[in-house]
Write an enzyme that holds these catalytic residues in place. Sequence first.
Site, PDB file in Angstrom:
ATOM      1  N   SER A  37      -5.113  12.841  56.819  1.00 52.10           N
ATOM      2  CA  SER A  37      -4.207  13.715  56.827  1.00 52.10           C
ATOM      3  C   SER A  37      -3.056  13.594  58.196  1.00 52.10           C
ATOM      4  O   SER A  37      -3.491  14.331  59.079  1.00 52.10           O
ATOM      5  CB  SER A  37      -4.644  15.288  57.129  1.00 52.10           C
ATOM      6  OG  SER A  37      -5.867  15.341  57.791  1.00 52.10           O
TER       7      SER A  37
ATOM      8  N   LYS B  72     -14.313   7.144  62.610  1.00 56.21           N
ATOM      9  CA  LYS B  72     -13.222   6.267  62.001  1.00 56.21           C
ATOM     10  C   LYS B  72     -12.322   6.024  63.024  1.00 56.21           C
ATOM     11  O   LYS B  72     -11.616   4.999  63.100  1.00 56.21           O
ATOM     12  CB  LYS B  72     -12.652   7.063  60.810  1.00 56.21           C
ATOM     13  CG  LYS B  72     -12.015   8.403  61.084  1.00 56.21           C
ATOM     14  CD  LYS B  72     -10.700   8.373  61.710  1.00 56.21           C
ATOM     15  CE  LYS B  72     -10.198   9.746  61.912  1.00 56.21           C
ATOM     16  NZ  LYS B  72      -8.698   9.966  61.986  1.00 56.21           N
TER      17      LYS B  72
ATOM     18  N   VAL C 189      -3.720  13.067  73.106  1.00 57.25           N
ATOM     19  CA  VAL C 189      -5.209  12.762  72.951  1.00 57.25           C
ATOM     20  C   VAL C 189      -5.478  11.506  72.179  1.00 57.25           C
ATOM     21  O   VAL C 189      -4.949  11.568  71.039  1.00 57.25           O
ATOM     22  CB  VAL C 189      -6.193  13.951  72.667  1.00 57.25           C
ATOM     23  CG1 VAL C 189      -7.658  13.895  72.492  1.00 57.25           C
ATOM     24  CG2 VAL C 189      -5.817  15.161  73.723  1.00 57.25           C
TER      25      VAL C 189
ATOM     26  N   ASP D  13     -10.245   8.897  55.280  1.00 55.80           N
ATOM     27  CA  ASP D  13      -9.642   9.082  56.747  1.00 55.80           C
ATOM     28  C   ASP D  13      -9.499   7.755  57.288  1.00 55.80           C
ATOM     29  O   ASP D  13      -8.801   7.724  57.914  1.00 55.80           O
ATOM     30  CB  ASP D  13     -10.554   9.998  57.261  1.00 55.80           C
ATOM     31  CG  ASP D  13      -9.745  10.928  58.422  1.00 55.80           C
ATOM     32  OD1 ASP D  13      -8.779  10.473  58.673  1.00 55.80           O
ATOM     33  OD2 ASP D  13     -10.391  11.580  58.945  1.00 55.80           O
TER      34      ASP D  13
ATOM     35  N   LYS E  80     -11.744  16.187  65.707  1.00 58.68           N
ATOM     36  CA  LYS E  80     -12.677  15.080  65.230  1.00 58.68           C
ATOM     37  C   LYS E  80     -13.069  14.656  66.594  1.00 58.68           C
ATOM     38  O   LYS E  80     -12.330  13.817  67.288  1.00 58.68           O
ATOM     39  CB  LYS E  80     -11.792  14.135  64.389  1.00 58.68           C
ATOM     40  CG  LYS E  80     -11.416  14.781  63.214  1.00 58.68           C
ATOM     41  CD  LYS E  80     -10.481  13.829  62.175  1.00 58.68           C
ATOM     42  CE  LYS E  80      -9.857  14.554  61.091  1.00 58.68           C
ATOM     43  NZ  LYS E  80      -8.993  13.672  60.234  1.00 58.68           N
TER      44      LYS E  80
ATOM     45  N   TRP F 271      -1.106  18.768  65.130  1.00 61.58           N
ATOM     46  CA  TRP F 271      -1.895  18.986  63.996  1.00 61.58           C
ATOM     47  C   TRP F 271      -2.119  20.449  63.997  1.00 61.58           C
ATOM     48  O   TRP F 271      -2.127  21.116  62.928  1.00 61.58           O
ATOM     49  CB  TRP F 271      -3.208  18.079  64.323  1.00 61.58           C
ATOM     50  CG  TRP F 271      -4.329  18.596  63.117  1.00 61.58           C
ATOM     51  CD1 TRP F 271      -5.692  18.799  63.425  1.00 61.58           C
ATOM     52  CD2 TRP F 271      -3.992  18.177  61.908  1.00 61.58           C
ATOM     53  NE1 TRP F 271      -6.333  18.821  62.102  1.00 61.58           N
ATOM     54  CE2 TRP F 271      -5.253  18.696  61.181  1.00 61.58           C
ATOM     55  CE3 TRP F 271      -3.145  18.141  61.023  1.00 61.58           C
ATOM     56  CZ2 TRP F 271      -5.318  18.347  59.678  1.00 61.58           C
ATOM     57  CZ3 TRP F 271      -3.337  17.846  59.647  1.00 61.58           C
ATOM     58  CH2 TRP F 271      -4.596  18.098  58.902  1.00 61.58           C
TER      59      TRP F 271
ATOM     60  N   GLU G 129      -8.447  10.358  70.227  1.00 64.44           N
ATOM     61  CA  GLU G 129     -10.016  10.797  70.044  1.00 64.44           C
ATOM     62  C   GLU G 129     -10.863   9.571  70.027  1.00 64.44           C
ATOM     63  O   GLU G 129     -12.208   9.790  70.330  1.00 64.44           O
ATOM     64  CB  GLU G 129     -10.084  11.686  68.973  1.00 64.44           C
ATOM     65  CG  GLU G 129      -9.315  12.922  69.005  1.00 64.44           C
ATOM     66  CD  GLU G 129      -9.983  14.050  69.883  1.00 64.44           C
ATOM     67  OE1 GLU G 129     -11.003  13.746  70.668  1.00 64.44           O
ATOM     68  OE2 GLU G 129      -9.595  14.988  69.829  1.00 64.44           O
TER      69      GLU G 129
ATOM     70  N   SER H 291      -0.527   6.332  63.149  1.00 62.99           N
ATOM     71  CA  SER H 291      -1.633   6.758  63.821  1.00 62.99           C
ATOM     72  C   SER H 291      -2.062   6.512  65.192  1.00 62.99           C
ATOM     73  O   SER H 291      -1.767   5.416  65.810  1.00 62.99           O
ATOM     74  CB  SER H 291      -2.999   5.988  63.220  1.00 62.99           C
ATOM     75  OG  SER H 291      -4.212   5.860  63.967  1.00 62.99           O
ATOM     76  N   ARG H 292      -2.135   7.377  66.184  1.00 65.01           N
ATOM     77  CA  ARG H 292      -2.291   7.247  67.585  1.00 65.01           C
ATOM     78  C   ARG H 292      -3.383   6.251  68.092  1.00 65.01           C
ATOM     79  O   ARG H 292      -3.443   5.625  69.089  1.00 65.01           O
ATOM     80  CB  ARG H 292      -2.297   8.535  68.316  1.00 65.01           C
ATOM     81  CG  ARG H 292      -3.637   9.355  68.367  1.00 65.01           C
ATOM     82  CD  ARG H 292      -3.526  10.842  68.644  1.00 65.01           C
ATOM     83  NE  ARG H 292      -2.795  11.619  68.031  1.00 65.01           N
ATOM     84  CZ  ARG H 292      -2.756  13.012  68.329  1.00 65.01           C
ATOM     85  NH1 ARG H 292      -3.196  13.465  69.180  1.00 65.01           N
ATOM     86  NH2 ARG H 292      -1.960  13.828  67.430  1.00 65.01           N
TER      87      ARG H 292
END
Length: 334
Positions: free
Chosen positions: A139, A192, A280, A245, A106, A13, A282, A255-256
Amino acid sequence: MKEKIAYLGMGIWGFCLASLLANKGYRVVGWARNPDLIAQLQIEKRHPQAPDIPLHPNLSFTTDMEEAVNEASMIVEGVSSAGIRPVSEQLKAITDLKVPFVITSKGIEQHTGLLLSEIVVEIFGNNASQYLGYLSGPSIAREVLKGCPCSVVISAYNPDTLKKIHNAFLTPTFRVYPNSDLKGVALGGALKNIIAIACGISDGFHFGDNAKSGLVTRGLHEIRKFATIMDCRPDTLNGLAGLGDLCTTCFSSLSRNTKFGKLIAQGLTLEQAKAEIGMVVEGAYTALSAYQIAKHHKIDMPITTGIYRVLYENLDIKEGIAALLQRNTKEEYL
Protein backbone atom coordinates in the site's frame (compact mmCIF):
# COMPACT_ATOMS: atom_id res chain seq x y z
CA MET A 1 -23.75 12.93 14.42
CA LYS A 2 -20.97 11.29 12.40
CA GLU A 3 -19.04 8.47 14.06
CA LYS A 4 -15.64 9.69 15.25
CA ILE A 5 -12.28 7.99 14.60
CA ALA A 6 -9.00 9.22 16.10
CA TYR A 7 -5.87 8.94 13.98
CA LEU A 8 -2.53 9.23 15.81
CA GLY A 9 0.29 10.23 13.47
CA MET A 10 0.02 12.52 10.47
CA GLY A 11 2.87 11.48 8.23
CA ILE A 12 1.94 10.74 4.64
CA TRP A 13 0.65 7.24 5.51
CA GLY A 14 -1.40 8.52 8.43
CA PHE A 15 -2.84 11.30 6.29
CA CYS A 16 -3.60 8.77 3.57
CA LEU A 17 -5.67 6.42 5.73
CA ALA A 18 -7.25 9.27 7.67
CA SER A 19 -8.41 10.70 4.32
CA LEU A 20 -9.78 7.30 3.29
CA LEU A 21 -11.83 7.08 6.48
CA ALA A 22 -13.02 10.68 6.08
CA ASN A 23 -14.13 9.90 2.54
CA LYS A 24 -16.22 7.05 3.93
CA GLY A 25 -18.15 9.51 6.09
CA TYR A 26 -16.36 9.21 9.43
CA ARG A 27 -15.43 12.30 11.41
CA VAL A 28 -11.67 11.84 11.66
CA VAL A 29 -9.49 13.81 14.07
CA GLY A 30 -5.82 13.55 13.21
CA TRP A 31 -3.21 14.03 15.93
CA ALA A 32 0.51 14.75 15.73
CA ARG A 33 3.08 16.11 18.16
CA ASN A 34 4.54 18.52 15.61
CA PRO A 35 2.68 21.83 16.01
CA ASP A 36 4.12 23.21 12.76
CA LEU A 37 2.71 20.28 10.78
CA ILE A 38 -0.70 20.57 12.43
CA ALA A 39 -0.77 24.33 11.81
CA GLN A 40 0.14 23.79 8.15
CA LEU A 41 -2.62 21.19 7.74
CA GLN A 42 -5.17 23.48 9.40
CA ILE A 43 -4.23 26.60 7.44
CA GLU A 44 -3.26 25.30 4.01
CA LYS A 45 -5.70 22.36 3.96
CA ARG A 46 -3.01 20.24 2.26
CA HIS A 47 -0.39 17.77 3.43
CA PRO A 48 3.19 18.90 2.65
CA GLN A 49 3.98 15.49 1.11
CA ALA A 50 0.80 15.45 -0.97
CA PRO A 51 0.11 19.09 -1.88
CA ASP A 52 -2.04 18.08 -4.86
CA ILE A 53 -4.56 16.21 -2.67
CA PRO A 54 -7.29 18.46 -1.21
CA LEU A 55 -8.25 18.05 2.43
CA HIS A 56 -11.58 16.29 3.05
CA PRO A 57 -13.98 18.40 5.18
CA ASN A 58 -14.54 15.45 7.56
CA LEU A 59 -10.86 15.56 8.56
CA SER A 60 -9.60 17.90 11.29
CA PHE A 61 -6.34 18.12 13.24
CA THR A 62 -5.04 18.74 16.75
CA THR A 63 -1.90 18.48 18.89
CA ASP A 64 -4.04 17.54 21.90
CA MET A 65 -4.24 13.74 22.10
CA GLU A 66 -7.07 13.83 24.63
CA GLU A 67 -9.14 15.94 22.24
CA ALA A 68 -8.40 13.48 19.44
CA VAL A 69 -9.40 10.29 21.28
CA ASN A 70 -12.31 11.62 23.38
CA GLU A 71 -15.53 9.81 22.34
CA ALA A 72 -13.75 8.10 19.42
CA SER A 73 -15.24 4.75 18.41
CA MET A 74 -11.87 3.62 17.01
CA ILE A 75 -8.24 4.68 17.37
CA VAL A 76 -5.77 4.19 14.53
CA GLU A 77 -2.03 4.76 14.86
CA GLY A 78 0.33 5.72 12.06
CA VAL A 79 3.49 6.77 13.90
CA SER A 80 6.96 5.31 13.33
CA SER A 81 7.80 1.97 14.93
CA ALA A 82 10.21 3.82 17.24
CA GLY A 83 7.38 6.15 18.22
CA ILE A 84 4.70 3.64 19.10
CA ARG A 85 5.95 3.12 22.67
CA PRO A 86 5.97 6.80 23.72
CA VAL A 87 2.68 7.43 21.92
CA SER A 88 1.06 4.41 23.60
CA GLU A 89 2.37 5.55 26.98
CA GLN A 90 0.89 8.99 26.38
CA LEU A 91 -2.42 7.41 25.38
CA LYS A 92 -2.40 5.17 28.47
CA ALA A 93 -2.16 8.27 30.67
CA ILE A 94 -5.41 9.48 29.07
CA THR A 95 -7.51 6.33 28.71
CA ASP A 96 -7.56 2.54 28.75
CA LEU A 97 -8.22 0.74 25.48
CA LYS A 98 -11.97 0.15 25.23
CA VAL A 99 -12.37 0.58 21.46
CA PRO A 100 -10.56 -1.00 18.49
CA PHE A 101 -6.94 0.12 18.26
CA VAL A 102 -5.49 -0.35 14.78
CA ILE A 103 -1.73 -0.56 14.22
CA THR A 104 -0.63 0.48 10.73
CA SER A 105 3.11 0.90 11.39
CA LYS A 106 5.63 -1.77 10.43
CA GLY A 107 8.66 -2.72 12.49
CA ILE A 108 10.26 -4.52 15.42
CA GLU A 109 11.38 -2.54 18.45
CA GLN A 110 15.12 -2.23 18.89
CA HIS A 111 16.73 -3.82 21.97
CA THR A 112 13.50 -5.53 23.14
CA GLY A 113 12.69 -7.39 19.91
CA LEU A 114 8.99 -6.78 20.54
CA LEU A 115 6.44 -6.54 17.76
CA LEU A 116 4.45 -3.31 17.84
CA SER A 117 1.33 -5.14 19.02
CA GLU A 118 3.34 -6.62 21.90
CA ILE A 119 4.44 -3.14 22.96
CA VAL A 120 0.81 -2.03 23.17
CA VAL A 121 -0.14 -5.07 25.26
CA GLU A 122 2.86 -4.51 27.54
CA ILE A 123 1.70 -0.95 28.21
CA PHE A 124 -2.08 -1.47 28.43
CA GLY A 125 -2.19 -5.02 29.81
CA ASN A 126 -3.34 -8.35 28.40
CA ASN A 127 -6.97 -7.25 28.18
CA ALA A 128 -5.97 -4.79 25.45
CA SER A 129 -5.32 -7.65 23.02
CA GLN A 130 -9.07 -8.04 22.41
CA TYR A 131 -9.14 -4.51 20.94
CA LEU A 132 -5.97 -4.80 18.86
CA GLY A 133 -6.00 -4.84 15.07
CA TYR A 134 -3.19 -4.79 12.52
CA LEU A 135 -3.46 -3.42 8.99
CA SER A 136 -0.70 -4.28 6.54
CA GLY A 137 -0.02 -5.15 2.92
CA PRO A 138 1.19 -3.59 -0.35
CA SER A 139 0.00 0.00 0.00
CA ILE A 140 2.02 2.93 -1.31
CA ALA A 141 0.38 6.00 0.24
CA ARG A 142 0.46 8.15 -2.90
CA GLU A 143 -1.39 5.50 -4.91
CA VAL A 144 -4.04 5.01 -2.23
CA LEU A 145 -4.58 8.79 -2.03
CA LYS A 146 -5.21 8.86 -5.78
CA GLY A 147 -7.83 6.12 -5.47
CA CYS A 148 -5.80 3.44 -7.23
CA PRO A 149 -6.93 -0.14 -6.49
CA CYS A 150 -5.16 -1.63 -3.48
CA SER A 151 -5.44 -4.86 -1.47
CA VAL A 152 -4.43 -5.13 2.19
CA VAL A 153 -4.83 -7.48 5.14
CA ILE A 154 -6.44 -6.76 8.49
CA SER A 155 -5.84 -9.01 11.47
CA ALA A 156 -7.16 -9.09 15.03
CA TYR A 157 -7.41 -11.56 17.89
CA ASN A 158 -11.07 -10.78 18.55
CA PRO A 159 -13.58 -11.55 15.74
CA ASP A 160 -15.79 -8.57 16.64
CA THR A 161 -12.80 -6.22 16.55
CA LEU A 162 -11.76 -7.68 13.21
CA LYS A 163 -15.23 -7.12 11.75
CA LYS A 164 -15.40 -3.49 12.94
CA ILE A 165 -12.00 -2.61 11.50
CA HIS A 166 -12.69 -4.46 8.26
CA ASN A 167 -15.95 -2.58 7.74
CA ALA A 168 -14.37 0.78 8.57
CA PHE A 169 -11.59 0.55 5.99
CA LEU A 170 -13.20 -1.43 3.16
CA THR A 171 -13.97 0.53 -0.03
CA PRO A 172 -14.44 -0.50 -3.68
CA THR A 173 -10.78 0.36 -4.37
CA PHE A 174 -9.26 -0.40 -0.93
CA ARG A 175 -9.81 -4.13 -0.65
CA VAL A 176 -9.44 -5.45 2.91
CA TYR A 177 -8.92 -9.18 3.47
CA PRO A 178 -9.22 -10.69 6.99
CA ASN A 179 -6.38 -12.85 8.35
CA SER A 180 -6.34 -14.32 11.88
CA ASP A 181 -2.52 -14.57 12.09
CA LEU A 182 -1.77 -11.17 13.63
CA LYS A 183 1.88 -11.91 14.40
CA GLY A 184 2.50 -13.20 10.89
CA VAL A 185 0.89 -10.11 9.37
CA ALA A 186 3.03 -7.88 11.60
CA LEU A 187 6.26 -9.74 10.80
CA GLY A 188 5.73 -9.63 7.04
CA GLY A 189 5.38 -5.86 7.11
CA ALA A 190 8.42 -5.43 9.33
CA LEU A 191 10.92 -7.72 7.63
CA LYS A 192 10.15 -6.88 4.01
CA ASN A 193 11.70 -3.44 4.54
CA ILE A 194 15.10 -5.00 5.19
CA ILE A 195 14.92 -6.91 1.91
CA ALA A 196 13.86 -3.69 0.16
CA ILE A 197 17.07 -2.02 1.33
CA ALA A 198 19.02 -4.90 -0.23
CA CYS A 199 17.09 -4.42 -3.48
CA GLY A 200 17.88 -0.71 -3.40
CA ILE A 201 21.57 -1.51 -3.03
CA SER A 202 21.26 -3.87 -6.00
CA ASP A 203 19.64 -1.08 -8.02
CA GLY A 204 22.40 1.28 -6.96
CA PHE A 205 24.96 -1.05 -8.48
CA HIS A 206 22.79 -1.60 -11.61
CA PHE A 207 22.68 -5.36 -11.07
CA GLY A 208 19.40 -5.62 -12.98
CA ASP A 209 16.04 -7.31 -12.53
CA ASN A 210 17.41 -10.87 -12.33
CA ALA A 211 19.40 -9.99 -9.22
CA LYS A 212 16.46 -8.17 -7.67
CA SER A 213 14.09 -11.08 -8.26
CA GLY A 214 16.62 -13.38 -6.64
CA LEU A 215 16.79 -11.10 -3.60
CA VAL A 216 13.00 -10.96 -3.33
CA THR A 217 12.66 -14.75 -3.55
CA ARG A 218 15.46 -15.55 -1.12
CA GLY A 219 14.32 -12.68 1.07
CA LEU A 220 10.86 -14.22 1.32
CA HIS A 221 12.54 -17.48 2.31
CA GLU A 222 14.34 -15.65 5.14
CA ILE A 223 11.11 -14.04 6.32
CA ARG A 224 9.33 -17.41 6.38
CA LYS A 225 12.15 -18.98 8.40
CA PHE A 226 11.96 -16.11 10.88
CA ALA A 227 8.21 -16.54 11.17
CA THR A 228 8.50 -20.18 12.21
CA ILE A 229 10.42 -19.33 15.39
CA MET A 230 7.97 -16.52 16.22
CA ASP A 231 4.97 -18.91 16.29
CA CYS A 232 3.48 -17.51 13.08
CA ARG A 233 1.96 -19.34 10.15
CA PRO A 234 4.58 -19.34 7.36
CA ASP A 235 1.81 -19.41 4.75
CA THR A 236 0.72 -15.94 5.90
CA LEU A 237 3.95 -14.69 4.33
CA ASN A 238 2.86 -16.02 0.93
CA GLY A 239 -0.04 -13.56 0.96
CA LEU A 240 -0.55 -9.81 0.90
CA ALA A 241 1.20 -9.17 4.23
CA GLY A 242 4.32 -10.98 3.02
CA LEU A 243 4.90 -11.52 -0.68
CA GLY A 244 2.52 -8.75 -1.75
CA ASP A 245 4.08 -6.10 0.46
CA LEU A 246 7.57 -7.37 -0.34
CA CYS A 247 7.05 -7.01 -4.10
CA THR A 248 5.63 -3.50 -3.88
CA THR A 249 8.33 -2.25 -1.52
CA CYS A 250 11.18 -3.79 -3.50
CA PHE A 251 10.04 -2.77 -6.99
CA SER A 252 8.31 0.58 -6.44
CA SER A 253 10.18 3.78 -7.28
CA LEU A 254 8.21 5.39 -4.42
CA SER A 255 9.60 3.06 -1.72
CA ARG A 256 11.71 4.97 0.80
CA ASN A 257 13.50 1.76 1.90
CA THR A 258 14.59 1.03 -1.67
CA LYS A 259 15.67 4.66 -2.13
CA PHE A 260 17.63 4.36 1.10
CA GLY A 261 19.41 1.26 -0.24
CA LYS A 262 20.42 3.13 -3.39
CA LEU A 263 21.97 5.86 -1.25
CA ILE A 264 23.91 3.28 0.75
CA ALA A 265 25.21 1.87 -2.55
CA GLN A 266 26.44 5.36 -3.43
CA GLY A 267 28.60 5.37 -0.31
CA LEU A 268 26.44 7.34 2.11
CA THR A 269 26.50 6.34 5.77
CA LEU A 270 23.42 5.23 7.69
CA GLU A 271 22.83 8.69 9.13
CA GLN A 272 23.59 10.49 5.85
CA ALA A 273 21.14 8.29 3.92
CA LYS A 274 18.42 8.75 6.56
CA ALA A 275 18.89 12.52 6.40
CA GLU A 276 18.68 12.45 2.61
CA ILE A 277 15.41 10.49 2.66
CA GLY A 278 13.96 12.90 5.22
CA MET A 279 11.42 10.36 6.46
CA VAL A 280 11.57 7.33 8.73
CA VAL A 281 13.32 4.34 7.11
CA GLU A 282 11.78 1.43 8.97
CA GLY A 283 14.03 -1.21 7.40
CA ALA A 284 17.13 0.43 8.86
CA TYR A 285 15.50 0.50 12.30
CA THR A 286 14.22 -3.09 12.16
CA ALA A 287 17.44 -4.62 10.78
CA LEU A 288 19.10 -4.39 14.20
CA SER A 289 16.41 -6.34 16.07
CA ALA A 290 15.88 -8.84 13.26
CA TYR A 291 19.59 -9.65 13.19
CA GLN A 292 19.78 -10.03 16.98
CA ILE A 293 16.73 -12.32 17.11
CA ALA A 294 18.00 -14.43 14.20
CA LYS A 295 21.41 -14.75 15.83
CA HIS A 296 19.87 -15.76 19.16
CA HIS A 297 17.80 -18.49 17.50
CA LYS A 298 20.64 -19.52 15.16
CA ILE A 299 18.60 -18.80 12.01
CA ASP A 300 20.61 -18.37 8.83
CA MET A 301 19.45 -15.06 7.32
CA PRO A 302 22.29 -13.94 5.02
CA ILE A 303 20.52 -10.95 3.43
CA THR A 304 19.39 -9.56 6.77
CA THR A 305 22.83 -10.20 8.26
CA GLY A 306 24.51 -8.43 5.36
CA ILE A 307 22.29 -5.36 5.70
CA TYR A 308 22.85 -5.25 9.45
CA ARG A 309 26.63 -5.46 9.08
CA VAL A 310 26.74 -2.75 6.42
CA LEU A 311 24.55 -0.39 8.46
CA TYR A 312 25.75 -1.06 12.00
CA GLU A 313 29.23 -2.61 11.73
CA ASN A 314 30.50 -0.46 8.85
CA LEU A 315 31.11 -3.47 6.62
CA ASP A 316 32.26 -2.32 3.20
CA ILE A 317 29.29 -2.62 0.86
CA LYS A 318 31.27 -4.46 -1.81
CA GLU A 319 32.53 -6.97 0.76
CA GLY A 320 28.95 -7.56 1.84
CA ILE A 321 27.87 -8.23 -1.74
CA ALA A 322 30.82 -10.56 -2.29
CA ALA A 323 29.96 -12.50 0.87
CA LEU A 324 26.44 -13.13 -0.43
CA LEU A 325 27.55 -14.15 -3.91
CA GLN A 326 30.26 -16.50 -2.65
CA ARG A 327 28.00 -18.52 -0.35
CA ASN A 328 27.79 -22.23 -1.10
CA THR A 329 24.66 -23.17 -3.02
CA LYS A 330 22.39 -25.85 -1.63
CA GLU A 331 19.03 -27.45 -2.34
CA GLU A 332 16.41 -24.77 -2.77
CA TYR A 333 13.97 -25.18 0.08
CA LEU A 334 10.80 -23.12 0.14
